[in-house]
Design an enzyme around this catalytic site. Structure first.
Site, PDB file in Angstrom:
ATOM      1  N   ALA A 162      20.689  29.640 -18.984  1.00 34.98           N
ATOM      2  CA  ALA A 162      19.448  29.601 -19.313  1.00 34.98           C
ATOM      3  C   ALA A 162      19.009  27.964 -19.319  1.00 34.98           C
ATOM      4  O   ALA A 162      19.965  27.217 -19.750  1.00 34.98           O
ATOM      5  CB  ALA A 162      18.637  30.264 -20.367  1.00 34.98           C
ATOM      6  N   ASN A 163      18.023  27.415 -19.338  1.00 32.49           N
ATOM      7  CA  ASN A 163      17.748  25.912 -19.403  1.00 32.49           C
ATOM      8  C   ASN A 163      17.158  25.915 -20.858  1.00 32.49           C
ATOM      9  O   ASN A 163      16.723  26.978 -21.319  1.00 32.49           O
ATOM     10  CB  ASN A 163      16.496  25.550 -18.498  1.00 32.49           C
ATOM     11  N   ARG A 164      17.234  24.952 -21.476  1.00 34.17           N
ATOM     12  CA  ARG A 164      16.830  24.624 -23.044  1.00 34.17           C
ATOM     13  C   ARG A 164      15.174  24.460 -22.647  1.00 34.17           C
ATOM     14  O   ARG A 164      14.742  23.568 -22.029  1.00 34.17           O
ATOM     15  CB  ARG A 164      17.170  23.509 -23.649  1.00 34.17           C
ATOM     16  N   SER A 165      14.321  25.508 -23.271  1.00 32.49           N
ATOM     17  CA  SER A 165      12.707  25.345 -23.205  1.00 32.49           C
ATOM     18  C   SER A 165      12.099  26.162 -24.167  1.00 32.49           C
ATOM     19  O   SER A 165      12.353  27.274 -24.299  1.00 32.49           O
ATOM     20  CB  SER A 165      12.359  25.692 -21.644  1.00 32.49           C
ATOM     21  N   VAL A 209      12.772  26.370 -15.020  1.00 27.90           N
ATOM     22  CA  VAL A 209      13.194  27.553 -14.157  1.00 27.90           C
ATOM     23  C   VAL A 209      14.770  27.055 -13.973  1.00 27.90           C
ATOM     24  O   VAL A 209      15.162  26.021 -13.706  1.00 27.90           O
ATOM     25  CB  VAL A 209      12.821  27.576 -12.818  1.00 27.90           C
TER      26      VAL A 209
END
Ligand code: C5P
Length: 220
Positions: A29-32, A96
């Site tokens: 995942a990305n950090r968000s 994304v």
């Protein structure tokens, strides 16, 4: 029915990260946090818009009053956004993942005792913003993307706007010195066809409200 300059307008907002499975218990995942997308959905609703909120697994709760669509992966997010069209505007605030794991396992991967680590094959994810911006049919009248840059913010964001075919890019400088990443404030430059406009340092809520007002003007 709501009142306000965006009454009767339908706006799709993507928010949060996507999770791309490695196996049933692990993901990339990305950090968000989803904070900016959530603030934006609220600000758009406050101006009367109907918001379809397509969100990955974010850490902040989704706003109340949206048409909520929860997704995990980028491919699911694209399908959900396409299913939400036609819409007057699309704002892609999601972080994304650029790739998914092409050889994701359908059972939990186990250490096999050999000391060898598994090898993951990556495949590129669809670019949701570019796909929506380049639709021949049902293209929203206004398509807005975000860009997090660490240097040459305006040049990179202008190039991104052209490459993706969107109308606006909301660019921010996330270099460590700004303290913006993970913070409550944001300092953005709005890139449109008529140039670049740098806003003062504002809270994420104020950025959302300003952007919502600009979207209302553009759709008026
Ligand atoms: O290329 P980059 O990831 O920097 O572009 C950021 C913008 O593109 C954001 O608006 C993001 O929501 C969108 N994006 C997307 N689908 C992707 C990658 C980025 O919609 N696969």
């Amino acid at each position: 029915l709501g009142a306000g300059p965006l009454a009767g307008r339908r706006i799709v907002v993507t928010s949060g990260p996507t999770h791309e499975p490695i196996d049933p218990v692990r993901y990339i995942a990305n950090r968000s946090s989803g904070a900016q997308g959530t603030a934006l959905a609220r600000a758009l609703m406050a101006l009367g818009a109907q918001v379809v909120f397509v969100t990955g697994p974010a850490s902040v709760p989704p706003p109340e009053g949206v048409d909520l669509v929860r997704v995990e992966t980028a491919r699911e997010m694209l399908a959900a956004v396409e299913a939400a069209l036609p819409a007057d505007a699309a704002v892609c605030a999601a972080a994304v993942a650029d790739w998914h794991v092409a050889n994701a396992a359908d059972r939990k991967m186990k250490k096999d005792g050999s000391g060898r680590a598994p090898v993951l094959d990556f495949a590129e994810n669809p670019d949701i913003l570019a796909r929506i911006a380049r639709r021949a049919e049902d293209r929203p009248r206004l398509v807005v993307g975000f860009a997090a840059e660490t240097h040459d913010v305006v040049a990179h964001a202008e190039a991104k706007r052209a490459r993706k075919g969107c109308d606006w890019i909301v660019a921010n400088d996330v270099s460590p010195a700004t303290g913006i990443m993970g913070g409550a404030e944001n300092e953005v430059t709005l890139i449109t066809a008529s140039g670049a406009e740098t806003w003062p340092r504002l809270s994420k809520d104020e950025v959302a409200q300003r952007l919502a007002r600009r979207i209302a003007e553009a759709l008026a």
